[in-house]
Motif scaffolding. Structure first.
Motif, mmCIF file in Angstrom:
data_model
loop_
_atom_site.group_PDB
_atom_site.id
_atom_site.type_symbol
_atom_site.label_atom_id
_atom_site.label_comp_id
_atom_site.label_asym_id
_atom_site.label_seq_id
_atom_site.Cartn_x
_atom_site.Cartn_y
_atom_site.Cartn_z
ATOM 1 N N PRO A 14 -1.165 16.607 1.730
ATOM 2 C CA PRO A 14 -2.596 16.631 1.409
ATOM 3 C C PRO A 14 -3.382 15.665 2.296
ATOM 4 N N SER A 15 -4.661 15.893 2.379
ATOM 5 C CA SER A 15 -5.555 15.015 3.124
ATOM 6 C C SER A 15 -5.839 13.745 2.316
ATOM 7 N N PHE A 16 -5.772 12.607 2.989
ATOM 8 C CA PHE A 16 -6.120 11.339 2.344
ATOM 9 C C PHE A 16 -7.353 10.716 2.985
ATOM 10 N N GLY A 17 -8.084 11.510 3.767
ATOM 11 C CA GLY A 17 -9.247 11.017 4.495
ATOM 12 C C GLY A 17 -10.346 10.436 3.628
ATOM 13 N N ARG B 109 0.828 -1.213 0.000
ATOM 14 C CA ARG B 109 0.000 0.000 0.000
ATOM 15 C C ARG B 109 0.859 1.257 0.000
ATOM 16 N N TYR B 110 1.938 1.246 0.760
ATOM 17 C CA TYR B 110 2.847 2.391 0.771
ATOM 18 C C TYR B 110 3.363 2.657 -0.639
ATOM 19 N N HIS B 111 3.766 1.598 -1.321
ATOM 20 C CA HIS B 111 4.345 1.782 -2.653
ATOM 21 C C HIS B 111 3.304 2.098 -3.726
ATOM 22 N N VAL C 252 -5.932 4.435 0.923
ATOM 23 C CA VAL C 252 -5.059 4.783 2.045
ATOM 24 C C VAL C 252 -5.766 4.461 3.362
ATOM 25 N N MET C 253 -6.974 4.956 3.535
ATOM 26 C CA MET C 253 -7.651 4.852 4.822
ATOM 27 C C MET C 253 -7.970 3.404 5.218
ATOM 28 N N CYS C 254 -8.322 2.574 4.271
ATOM 29 C CA CYS C 254 -8.626 1.171 4.597
ATOM 30 C C CYS C 254 -7.369 0.394 4.976
ATOM 31 N N TYR C 255 -6.220 0.959 4.697
ATOM 32 C CA TYR C 255 -4.943 0.282 4.951
ATOM 33 C C TYR C 255 -4.001 1.143 5.783
ATOM 34 N N LEU C 256 -4.538 2.109 6.507
ATOM 35 C CA LEU C 256 -3.693 3.036 7.250
ATOM 36 C C LEU C 256 -2.845 2.325 8.302
ATOM 37 N N ASP C 257 -3.430 1.387 9.040
ATOM 38 C CA ASP C 257 -2.638 0.647 10.023
ATOM 39 C C ASP C 257 -1.555 -0.183 9.335
ATOM 40 N N ASP C 258 -1.858 -0.736 8.183
ATOM 41 C CA ASP C 258 -0.878 -1.523 7.428
ATOM 42 C C ASP C 258 0.327 -0.644 7.071
ATOM 43 N N ILE C 259 0.036 0.536 6.544
ATOM 44 C CA ILE C 259 1.100 1.467 6.153
ATOM 45 C C ILE C 259 1.905 1.880 7.382
ATOM 46 N N TYR C 260 1.208 2.173 8.466
ATOM 47 C CA TYR C 260 1.882 2.592 9.697
ATOM 48 C C TYR C 260 2.824 1.506 10.223
ATOM 49 N N TYR D 173 -1.548 8.393 16.923
ATOM 50 C CA TYR D 173 -2.772 9.158 16.698
ATOM 51 C C TYR D 173 -2.487 10.450 15.927
ATOM 52 N N ASP D 174 -1.318 11.036 16.145
ATOM 53 C CA ASP D 174 -0.910 12.197 15.353
ATOM 54 C C ASP D 174 -0.654 11.785 13.902
ATOM 55 N N PHE D 175 -0.040 10.628 13.717
ATOM 56 C CA PHE D 175 0.210 10.098 12.381
ATOM 57 C C PHE D 175 -1.115 9.935 11.623
ATOM 58 N N VAL D 176 -2.084 9.303 12.285
ATOM 59 C CA VAL D 176 -3.402 9.098 11.679
ATOM 60 C C VAL D 176 -4.049 10.436 11.346
ATOM 61 N N ASP D 177 -3.943 11.410 12.251
ATOM 62 C CA ASP D 177 -4.527 12.732 12.034
ATOM 63 C C ASP D 177 -3.920 13.416 10.809
ATOM 64 N N VAL D 178 -2.592 13.378 10.694
ATOM 65 C CA VAL D 178 -1.928 14.042 9.567
ATOM 66 C C VAL D 178 -2.312 13.381 8.251
ATOM 67 N N VAL D 179 -2.329 12.056 8.207
ATOM 68 C CA VAL D 179 -2.692 11.365 6.960
ATOM 69 C C VAL D 179 -4.155 11.635 6.618
ATOM 70 N N THR D 180 -5.011 11.594 7.600
ATOM 71 C CA THR D 180 -6.445 11.782 7.372
ATOM 72 C C THR D 180 -6.783 13.216 6.967
ATOM 73 N N ASN D 181 -6.248 14.176 7.704
ATOM 74 C CA ASN D 181 -6.639 15.578 7.522
ATOM 75 C C ASN D 181 -5.642 16.434 6.763
ATOM 76 N N GLY D 182 -4.446 15.918 6.566
ATOM 77 C CA GLY D 182 -3.404 16.705 5.923
ATOM 78 C C GLY D 182 -2.778 17.678 6.902
ATOM 79 N N ARG D 183 -1.765 18.363 6.434
ATOM 80 C CA ARG D 183 -1.086 19.347 7.287
ATOM 81 C C ARG D 183 -0.372 20.346 6.393
ATOM 82 N N LYS D 184 -0.373 21.583 6.841
ATOM 83 C CA LYS D 184 0.291 22.634 6.075
ATOM 84 C C LYS D 184 1.174 23.443 7.007
ATOM 85 N N LYS D 185 2.467 23.472 6.717
ATOM 86 C CA LYS D 185 3.419 24.291 7.468
ATOM 87 C C LYS D 185 4.168 25.148 6.461
#
Length: 176
Positions: free
Chosen positions: A124-127, A70-72, A132-140, A102-114
């Motif tokens: 970008p958000s992948f929520g 999934r990562y690849h 991505v979302m169905c396999y988020l734990d797998d990727i993590y 939980y921060d990792f999940v938040d960033v992947v789900t909602n995205g982040r801009k700095k």
């Protein structure tokens, strides 16, 4: 002098106690890795955070293997192969270790801009992306295994069988 001599052993004992407590806290904090439980092929740390499990013969758990795939398919374009990072985006293998789950999940789900004078970082958000979302734990867990060096670069050679519970959760998430 007798006062100092009698205070010294107490001070040394207190320092030893503080050092022992700090070492225990460091060990507890550092151990966001060790699998403490297994629920139908999903491994968790003592505090319920997903983690990887690798057998002595190198067989990885299903989620780690799936996470590689999934990562690849979704993440490596920006973050580089095997979570190594790129000139465009940081090494996620480091984020999976340093960042709270939980921060990792938040960033992947909602995205982040700095964006400021020192940095320009946009995730970008992948929520809404089920790939991505169905396999988020797998990727993590894959990235966590890469970050600790438990899994080398490349496709894991041996994997556990996919459990019926994982197969059903995947189908449910994908709406199948």
């Amino acid at each position: 002098m007798t006062r100092l001599a009698s205070a010294l052993p107490r001070a040394l004992a207190a320092l030893a106690l503080l050092a022992s407590a700090a070492t225990a806290q460091d060990a507890e904090k550092a151990d966001n890795i060790t699998a403490a439980s297994n629920e139908d092929g999903r491994y968790y740390t003592a505090d319920g955070v997903p983690t990887y499990n690798i057998a002595p013969d190198g067989t990885v758990d299903w989620l780690t293997y799936s996470g590689f795939r999934r990562y690849h398919s979704e993440c490596h374009v920006c973050h580089g192969p095997e979570g190594e990072g790129s000139s465009y985006a940081p090494a996620l293998k480091n984020s999976a270790i340093a960042m709270d789950y939980y921060d990792f999940v938040d960033v992947v789900t909602n995205g982040r801009k700095k964006v400021n004078a020192a940095q320009n970082s946009v995730m970008p958000s992948f929520g809404q992306n089920s790939n991505v979302m169905c396999y988020l734990d797998d990727i993590y867990v894959y990235l966590k295994a890469r970050g600790t060096g438990a899994v080398p670069r490349g496709r894991p050679a041996k994997k556990e069988a996919k459990s019926d519970a994982i197969r059903q959760a995947e189908a449910d998430c994908l709406g199948q």
